[in-house]
Motif scaffolding. Structure first.
Motif, PDB file in Angstrom:
ATOM      1  N   TYR A  37      36.549  28.677  48.070  1.00  0.00           N
ATOM      2  CA  TYR A  37      36.860  30.330  48.286  1.00  0.00           C
ATOM      3  C   TYR A  37      38.119  30.678  48.732  1.00  0.00           C
ATOM      4  N   PRO A  38      38.744  31.876  48.270  1.00  0.00           N
ATOM      5  CA  PRO A  38      38.249  32.487  47.113  1.00  0.00           C
ATOM      6  C   PRO A  38      39.002  32.041  45.895  1.00  0.00           C
ATOM      7  N   ASN A  39      39.733  30.972  45.825  1.00  0.00           N
ATOM      8  CA  ASN A  39      40.700  30.562  44.750  1.00  0.00           C
ATOM      9  C   ASN A  39      39.894  30.202  43.713  1.00  0.00           C
ATOM     10  N   ASP A  40      38.668  29.503  43.746  1.00  0.00           N
ATOM     11  CA  ASP A  40      37.847  29.152  42.471  1.00  0.00           C
ATOM     12  C   ASP A  40      36.980  30.182  42.250  1.00  0.00           C
ATOM     13  N   ASP A  41      36.465  31.127  43.063  1.00  0.00           N
ATOM     14  CA  ASP A  41      35.545  32.220  42.757  1.00  0.00           C
ATOM     15  C   ASP A  41      35.213  33.068  43.882  1.00  0.00           C
ATOM     16  N   LEU A  42      34.565  34.076  43.909  1.00  0.00           N
ATOM     17  CA  LEU A  42      34.081  34.879  45.009  1.00  0.00           C
ATOM     18  C   LEU A  42      32.624  34.837  45.455  1.00  0.00           C
ATOM     19  N   GLU A  43      31.865  34.335  44.257  1.00  0.00           N
ATOM     20  CA  GLU A  43      30.491  34.172  44.325  1.00  0.00           C
ATOM     21  C   GLU A  43      29.822  32.972  44.729  1.00  0.00           C
ATOM     22  N   PRO A  44      28.726  32.660  45.652  1.00  0.00           N
ATOM     23  CA  PRO A  44      28.486  31.598  46.109  1.00  0.00           C
ATOM     24  C   PRO A  44      27.834  30.986  45.142  1.00  0.00           C
ATOM     25  N   ILE A  46      28.527  30.666  41.942  1.00  0.00           N
ATOM     26  CA  ILE A  46      29.708  30.209  40.813  1.00  0.00           C
ATOM     27  C   ILE A  46      30.314  29.020  41.686  1.00  0.00           C
ATOM     28  N   LEU A  47      30.518  29.037  43.068  1.00  0.00           N
ATOM     29  CA  LEU A  47      31.245  28.243  43.659  1.00  0.00           C
ATOM     30  C   LEU A  47      30.474  26.940  43.753  1.00  0.00           C
ATOM     31  N   LEU A  48      29.150  27.158  44.011  1.00  0.00           N
ATOM     32  CA  LEU A  48      28.371  25.711  43.899  1.00  0.00           C
ATOM     33  C   LEU A  48      28.184  25.096  42.758  1.00  0.00           C
ATOM     34  N   VAL A  54      32.058  19.188  39.160  1.00  0.00           N
ATOM     35  CA  VAL A  54      32.947  18.338  39.563  1.00  0.00           C
ATOM     36  C   VAL A  54      32.084  17.020  39.846  1.00  0.00           C
ATOM     37  N   ALA A  55      31.321  17.153  40.695  1.00  0.00           N
ATOM     38  CA  ALA A  55      30.457  15.925  41.165  1.00  0.00           C
ATOM     39  C   ALA A  55      29.829  15.165  39.968  1.00  0.00           C
ATOM     40  N   ASP A  56      29.303  16.151  39.116  1.00  0.00           N
ATOM     41  CA  ASP A  56      28.759  15.388  37.886  1.00  0.00           C
ATOM     42  C   ASP A  56      29.845  14.482  37.181  1.00  0.00           C
TER      43      ASP A  56
END
Length: 75
Positions: A37-44, A46-48, A54-56
């Motif tokens: 946060y906030p580079n990849d998104d602002l919403e929790p 969407i971040l999750l 990526v883990a998948d």
């Protein structure tokens, strides 16, 4: 991002040690996807979702460890 890398490395290190259960050694692998946060998104949510994707990828590629989300990694 350094703090996230540090925590991920410590977790993976801890999981690399075998667990003893009823005289048996169990090995557990750990794959960690990280979104920032906030580079990849602002919403929790969407971040999750991005961290999970990526883990998948790590699981699919049989790469134990951690990886940060990137749009290139998601393609």
């Amino acid at each position: 991002m350094g703090d996230a890398s540090y925590v991920a490395e410590r977790l993976i290190e801890a999981f690399n040690k075998p667990l003893s259960v009823e005289d048996r050694s169990l090995f557990v692998t750990l794959d960690i996807g990280i979104s920032v946060y906030p580079n990849d998104d602002l919403e929790p949510e969407i971040l999750l979702s991005k961290a999970s994707s990526v883990a998948d990828l790590l699981v699919d590629n049989k790469d134990n460890g951690f990886q940060f989300y990137s749009s290139a990694a998601n393609q």
